[in-house]
Write a protein that holds these residues in place. Structure first.
Motif, PDB file in Angstrom:
ATOM      1  N   ASP A   1       0.874  -1.419   0.403  1.00  0.00           N
ATOM      2  CA  ASP A   1      -0.169  -0.137   0.092  1.00  0.00           C
ATOM      3  C   ASP A   1       0.763   1.537   0.132  1.00  0.00           C
ATOM      4  OD1 ASP A   1       0.892  -0.210   2.563  1.00  0.00           O
ATOM      5  OD2 ASP A   1      -1.117  -0.416   3.745  1.00  0.00           O
ATOM      6  N   SER A   2       2.391   0.939  -0.173  1.00  0.00           N
ATOM      7  CA  SER A   2       2.656   2.135  -0.514  1.00  0.00           C
ATOM      8  C   SER A   2       2.006   2.521  -1.828  1.00  0.00           C
ATOM      9  CB  SER A   2       4.680   2.389  -0.516  1.00  0.00           C
ATOM     10  OG  SER A   2       4.708   1.970   0.154  1.00  0.00           O
ATOM     11  N   LYS A   3       3.229   3.956  -2.317  1.00  0.00           N
ATOM     12  CA  LYS A   3       1.847   4.650  -3.510  1.00  0.00           C
ATOM     13  C   LYS A   3       3.398   5.565  -4.676  1.00  0.00           C
ATOM     14  CE  LYS A   3      -2.288   5.726  -2.388  1.00  0.00           C
ATOM     15  NZ  LYS A   3      -3.778   6.142  -2.710  1.00  0.00           N
ATOM     16  N   VAL A   4       2.877   5.485  -6.139  1.00  0.00           N
ATOM     17  CA  VAL A   4       3.830   5.628  -6.768  1.00  0.00           C
ATOM     18  C   VAL A   4       2.493   6.703  -7.492  1.00  0.00           C
ATOM     19  CG1 VAL A   4       5.004   5.970  -9.118  1.00  0.00           C
ATOM     20  CG2 VAL A   4       5.362   3.611  -7.529  1.00  0.00           C
ATOM     21  N   TYR A   5       3.474   8.143  -7.711  1.00  0.00           N
ATOM     22  CA  TYR A   5       2.370   9.184  -8.043  1.00  0.00           C
ATOM     23  C   TYR A   5       3.346   9.908  -9.094  1.00  0.00           C
ATOM     24  CZ  TYR A   5       0.493  10.070  -3.585  1.00  0.00           C
ATOM     25  OH  TYR A   5      -0.600   9.577  -2.498  1.00  0.00           O
ATOM     26  N   ILE A   6       2.809  10.051  -9.839  1.00  0.00           N
ATOM     27  CA  ILE A   6       2.817  11.168 -11.319  1.00  0.00           C
ATOM     28  C   ILE A   6       2.553  12.400 -11.266  1.00  0.00           C
ATOM     29  CG2 ILE A   6       3.381  11.564 -13.646  1.00  0.00           C
ATOM     30  CD1 ILE A   6       3.116   8.198 -13.715  1.00  0.00           C
ATOM     31  N   ILE A   7       3.367  13.784 -11.254  1.00  0.00           N
ATOM     32  CA  ILE A   7       3.334  15.000 -10.951  1.00  0.00           C
ATOM     33  C   ILE A   7       3.393  15.484 -12.583  1.00  0.00           C
ATOM     34  CG2 ILE A   7       2.959  16.993  -9.913  1.00  0.00           C
ATOM     35  CD1 ILE A   7       3.642  15.870  -7.353  1.00  0.00           C
ATOM     36  N   ARG A   8       2.702  16.187 -13.155  1.00  0.00           N
ATOM     37  CA  ARG A   8       2.786  17.223 -14.271  1.00  0.00           C
ATOM     38  C   ARG A   8       1.684  18.417 -13.714  1.00  0.00           C
ATOM     39  NH1 ARG A   8       2.154  13.508 -20.120  1.00  0.00           N
ATOM     40  NH2 ARG A   8       4.222  13.357 -18.973  1.00  0.00           N
ATOM     41  N   GLY A   9       2.708  19.657 -14.099  1.00  0.00           N
ATOM     42  CA  GLY A   9       2.204  20.755 -14.768  1.00  0.00           C
ATOM     43  C   GLY A   9       1.468  20.872 -12.779  1.00  0.00           C
ATOM     44  N   LYS A  10      -0.241  21.049 -12.979  1.00  0.00           N
ATOM     45  CA  LYS A  10      -0.843  20.611 -11.912  1.00  0.00           C
ATOM     46  C   LYS A  10      -1.844  19.909 -11.476  1.00  0.00           C
ATOM     47  CE  LYS A  10      -1.371  25.877 -12.562  1.00  0.00           C
ATOM     48  NZ  LYS A  10      -1.952  27.120 -12.986  1.00  0.00           N
ATOM     49  N   GLU A  11      -1.570  18.698 -12.068  1.00  0.00           N
ATOM     50  CA  GLU A  11      -2.068  17.538 -11.955  1.00  0.00           C
ATOM     51  C   GLU A  11      -1.610  16.367 -10.808  1.00  0.00           C
ATOM     52  OE1 GLU A  11      -5.286  17.102 -15.282  1.00  0.00           O
ATOM     53  OE2 GLU A  11      -3.076  16.808 -16.226  1.00  0.00           O
ATOM     54  N   ILE A  12      -2.102  15.480 -10.181  1.00  0.00           N
ATOM     55  CA  ILE A  12      -1.074  14.736  -9.786  1.00  0.00           C
ATOM     56  C   ILE A  12      -1.818  13.340  -9.768  1.00  0.00           C
ATOM     57  CG2 ILE A  12      -2.184  15.358  -7.528  1.00  0.00           C
ATOM     58  CD1 ILE A  12       0.190  14.052  -5.747  1.00  0.00           C
ATOM     59  N   LEU A  13      -0.852  12.591 -10.231  1.00  0.00           N
ATOM     60  CA  LEU A  13      -1.626  10.971 -10.503  1.00  0.00           C
ATOM     61  C   LEU A  13      -1.238  10.290  -9.831  1.00  0.00           C
ATOM     62  CD1 LEU A  13      -4.357   9.194 -11.796  1.00  0.00           C
ATOM     63  CD2 LEU A  13      -2.310   8.938 -13.933  1.00  0.00           C
ATOM     64  N   SER A  14      -2.235   9.246  -8.339  1.00  0.00           N
ATOM     65  CA  SER A  14      -1.645   8.033  -7.580  1.00  0.00           C
ATOM     66  C   SER A  14      -2.334   6.529  -9.257  1.00  0.00           C
ATOM     67  CB  SER A  14      -2.183   7.327  -7.095  1.00  0.00           C
ATOM     68  OG  SER A  14      -1.676   6.302  -6.069  1.00  0.00           O
ATOM     69  N   VAL A  15      -0.854   5.936  -9.290  1.00  0.00           N
ATOM     70  CA  VAL A  15      -0.709   4.771 -10.608  1.00  0.00           C
ATOM     71  C   VAL A  15      -0.682   3.501 -10.395  1.00  0.00           C
ATOM     72  CG1 VAL A  15       0.808   6.639 -11.890  1.00  0.00           C
ATOM     73  CG2 VAL A  15       0.912   5.033 -10.581  1.00  0.00           C
ATOM     74  N   CYS A  16      -1.396   3.021  -8.834  1.00  0.00           N
ATOM     75  CA  CYS A  16      -1.070   2.246  -8.420  1.00  0.00           C
ATOM     76  C   CYS A  16      -2.111   1.724  -7.340  1.00  0.00           C
ATOM     77  CB  CYS A  16       0.077   1.650  -8.082  1.00  0.00           C
ATOM     78  SG  CYS A  16       0.958   2.581  -6.573  1.00  0.00           S
ATOM     79  N   ARG A  17      -2.808   0.621  -7.143  1.00  0.00           N
ATOM     80  CA  ARG A  17      -3.779   0.457  -6.483  1.00  0.00           C
ATOM     81  C   ARG A  17      -3.064   0.478  -4.857  1.00  0.00           C
ATOM     82  NH1 ARG A  17      -5.604  -4.788  -9.079  1.00  0.00           N
ATOM     83  NH2 ARG A  17      -4.044  -4.660  -8.881  1.00  0.00           N
ATOM     84  N   GLU A  18      -4.173  -0.055  -3.582  1.00  0.00           N
ATOM     85  CA  GLU A  18      -3.643  -0.252  -2.315  1.00  0.00           C
ATOM     86  C   GLU A  18      -3.939  -1.593  -2.267  1.00  0.00           C
ATOM     87  OE1 GLU A  18      -4.798   2.707   0.933  1.00  0.00           O
ATOM     88  OE2 GLU A  18      -4.738   3.862  -0.713  1.00  0.00           O
ATOM     89  N   HIS A  19      -3.029  -1.970  -2.173  1.00  0.00           N
ATOM     90  CA  HIS A  19      -3.102  -3.918  -1.505  1.00  0.00           C
ATOM     91  C   HIS A  19      -3.447  -4.552  -0.853  1.00  0.00           C
ATOM     92  CE1 HIS A  19      -0.143  -4.430  -5.551  1.00  0.00           C
ATOM     93  NE2 HIS A  19      -1.704  -3.563  -5.765  1.00  0.00           N
ATOM     94  N   ASN A  20      -4.738  -4.246  -0.202  1.00  0.00           N
ATOM     95  CA  ASN A  20      -5.712  -4.336   1.393  1.00  0.00           C
ATOM     96  C   ASN A  20      -7.026  -4.826   0.875  1.00  0.00           C
ATOM     97  OD1 ASN A  20      -6.789  -2.048   0.697  1.00  0.00           O
ATOM     98  ND2 ASN A  20      -5.508  -0.773   1.539  1.00  0.00           N
ATOM     99  N   TYR A  21      -7.395  -5.463   2.066  1.00  0.00           N
ATOM    100  CA  TYR A  21      -8.300  -6.210   1.810  1.00  0.00           C
ATOM    101  C   TYR A  21      -9.860  -5.057   1.604  1.00  0.00           C
ATOM    102  CZ  TYR A  21     -12.261  -9.113   3.735  1.00  0.00           C
ATOM    103  OH  TYR A  21     -13.188  -9.990   4.068  1.00  0.00           O
ATOM    104  N   ARG A  22     -10.304  -3.626   0.566  1.00  0.00           N
ATOM    105  CA  ARG A  22     -10.686  -2.793   0.646  1.00  0.00           C
ATOM    106  C   ARG A  22     -10.590  -3.151  -0.663  1.00  0.00           C
ATOM    107  NH1 ARG A  22     -13.292   1.200   2.427  1.00  0.00           N
ATOM    108  NH2 ARG A  22     -11.406   1.784   4.618  1.00  0.00           N
ATOM    109  N   LEU A  23     -10.061  -3.268  -1.772  1.00  0.00           N
ATOM    110  CA  LEU A  23      -9.065  -3.702  -2.780  1.00  0.00           C
ATOM    111  C   LEU A  23     -10.114  -5.414  -3.105  1.00  0.00           C
ATOM    112  CD1 LEU A  23      -8.345  -3.406  -5.318  1.00  0.00           C
ATOM    113  CD2 LEU A  23      -6.627  -4.364  -4.946  1.00  0.00           C
ATOM    114  N   THR A  24     -10.367  -5.965  -2.324  1.00  0.00           N
ATOM    115  CA  THR A  24     -10.907  -7.234  -2.530  1.00  0.00           C
ATOM    116  C   THR A  24     -12.645  -7.536  -1.966  1.00  0.00           C
ATOM    117  OG1 THR A  24      -9.650  -8.885  -1.463  1.00  0.00           O
ATOM    118  CG2 THR A  24     -11.400  -9.583  -1.326  1.00  0.00           C
ATOM    119  N   LEU A  25     -12.729  -6.554  -1.164  1.00  0.00           N
ATOM    120  CA  LEU A  25     -14.407  -5.941  -0.578  1.00  0.00           C
ATOM    121  C   LEU A  25     -14.655  -5.500  -2.442  1.00  0.00           C
ATOM    122  CD1 LEU A  25     -13.956  -4.326   2.853  1.00  0.00           C
ATOM    123  CD2 LEU A  25     -15.010  -6.770   1.664  1.00  0.00           C
TER     124      LEU A  25
END
Length: 283
Positions: A134-158
Motif C-alpha cells: 500500500d505504498s504509492k507512486v504518483y506522477i505530477i505533471r503541471g497542476k495535476e497529480i495521479l496515483s498510478v497504483c492500487r492499495e493492495h489491502n482487503y478493501r480492494l477485495t471488498l
C-alpha cells in the motif's frame, strides 16, 4: 557510494551528467523504530528509486524492508543490460519476496515479517514502476497529480466483490473494519499480486515522480502534496524534506514512519541544481 554512520547506511548520490534530479527524505515519526528503507541512484540516462515500508514488530520490519531494498538494488547493479524493465521488476519482486520470507532472527527462526515496496526506473524519457502493498507512486505533471497504483489491502477485495454482486452493501460495511489489512506484500511467500506497467509511461520535461510510504498519504491529501511539491519544487531535496516535516506537523501523535523520494525528469539544459541528500534510513 554508501557511508555507514552508527546503524544507518546513508546513500550519497553523486551528480554525473544528471537527467533526473532526486530528493529523498525519511522520518521516524512518533514510532519507536524506523522500519522504512529508501534507495535512489542516478547516472547518465538511467535512474532508479525505491521505498520499502516494513512491518512485523520489534526489529522484524526493519530487517524485512532492508532485505527487500538490498535485493532489488543489488540486482540492478549486478545486471549487464536490462532490455525488459517490467520483466526485471517482476522477477526481482518475486526474488525479494523469497529473500524476506527466509529472513531469520538470532535464534535461527524465521522472523515472519514483511514489507511493501514501490520502485521506479527511468531510462531516458521512459518511466516504469512496481508496487506491492500500500505504498504509492504518483506522477505530477503541471497542476495535476495521479496515483498510478492500487492499495493492495482487503478493501480492494471488498470493492471487487461488491462490484461483482458477491457482497451486499450491508455485508461490505460489516467487513470494512478490516479494510486496511494488506493482502499482498514482500515476505508472504509466493507473492503474485503486484502493479507494474508493461508499456513505458513517456515523461515530459519537468514531470515529477513521487514514491512514498503510507505515512505520507495518510497524513496529507493529494492537494496538499501537490501544493508542497510545486511550492518547493525548485529543489527536489527541499521539497522532499517539506513533505515529511509537514506530515509530521499535521499528525504529531501516532505519526507513522514517513518516507518519500522525488524524481524530476529534466531535458538537457533544463537541469536544476541539486543539494546533497541527508537524513533517514537509507541503503
Amino acid at each position: 557510494m554508501a557511508e555507514m554512520e552508527k546503524d544507518v547506511v546513508t546513500l550519497q548520490i553523486l551528480p554525473k551528467c544528471m537527467e533526473v534530479e532526486l530528493g529523498m527524505s525519511s522520518i521516524i515519526g512518533t514510532r519507536e523504530s524506523q522500519e522504512d528503507t529508501i534507495f535512489g541512484y542516478q547516472q547518465g540516462q538511467e535512474a532508479i528509486a525505491l521505498v520499502c515500508d516494513g512491518m512485523g514488530g520489534l526489529a522484524g520490519g526493519e530487517i524485512a524492508s532492508k532485505a527487500a531494498a538490498e535485493s532489488l538494488a543489488d540486482a540492478w547493479f549486478a545486471r549487464k543490460e536490462v532490455l525488459d524493465i517490467p520483466g526485471f521488476l517482476e522477477e526481482e519482486a518475486v526474488k525479494a519476496d523469497e529473500r524476506v520470507f527466509q529472513q531469520k532472527n538470532e535464534k535461527g527462526e524465521r522472523i515472519r515479517a514483511g514489507t511493501t515496496i514501490v520502485a521506479a526506473i527511468i531510462r531516458q524519457n521512459e518511466l516504469y514502476w512496481l508496487s506491492v502493498g500500500d505504498s504509492k507512486v504518483y506522477i505530477i505533471r503541471g497542476k495535476e497529480i495521479l496515483s498510478v497504483c492500487r492499495e493492495h489491502n482487503y478493501r480492494l477485495t471488498l470493492d471487487q466483490q461488491l462490484e461483482k454482486g458477491e457482497l451486499t452493501p450491508e455485508e461490505y460495511a460489516a467487513e470494512e473494519y478490516r479494510a486496511e489489512a494488506l493482502i499482498s506484500y514482500l515476505g508472504m511467500g509466493n507473492v503474485s499480486l503486484m502493479d507494474l506497467n508493461r508499456q513505458p509511461f513517456l515523461l515530459e520535461d519537468g514531470d515529477i515522480v513521487l514514491l512514498s510510504s503510507d505515512g505520507l498519504y495518510r497524513s496529507l491529501s493529494e492537494e496538499e502534496i501537490l501544493y508542497l511539491v510545486k511550492e518547493y519544487g525548485d529543489d527536489m531535496q527541499c521539497a522532499a524534506d517539506m513533505l515529511t516535516s509537514t506530515a509530521l506537523g499535521e499528525k504529531k501523535s501516532g505519526q507513522d514512519n514517513t518516507s518519500v523520494i522525488l524524481m524530476r525528469y529534466c531535458l538537457p539544459g533544463n537541469k536544476k541544481a541539486k543539494k546533497e541528500n541527508a537524513g533517514g534510513n537509507y541503503i
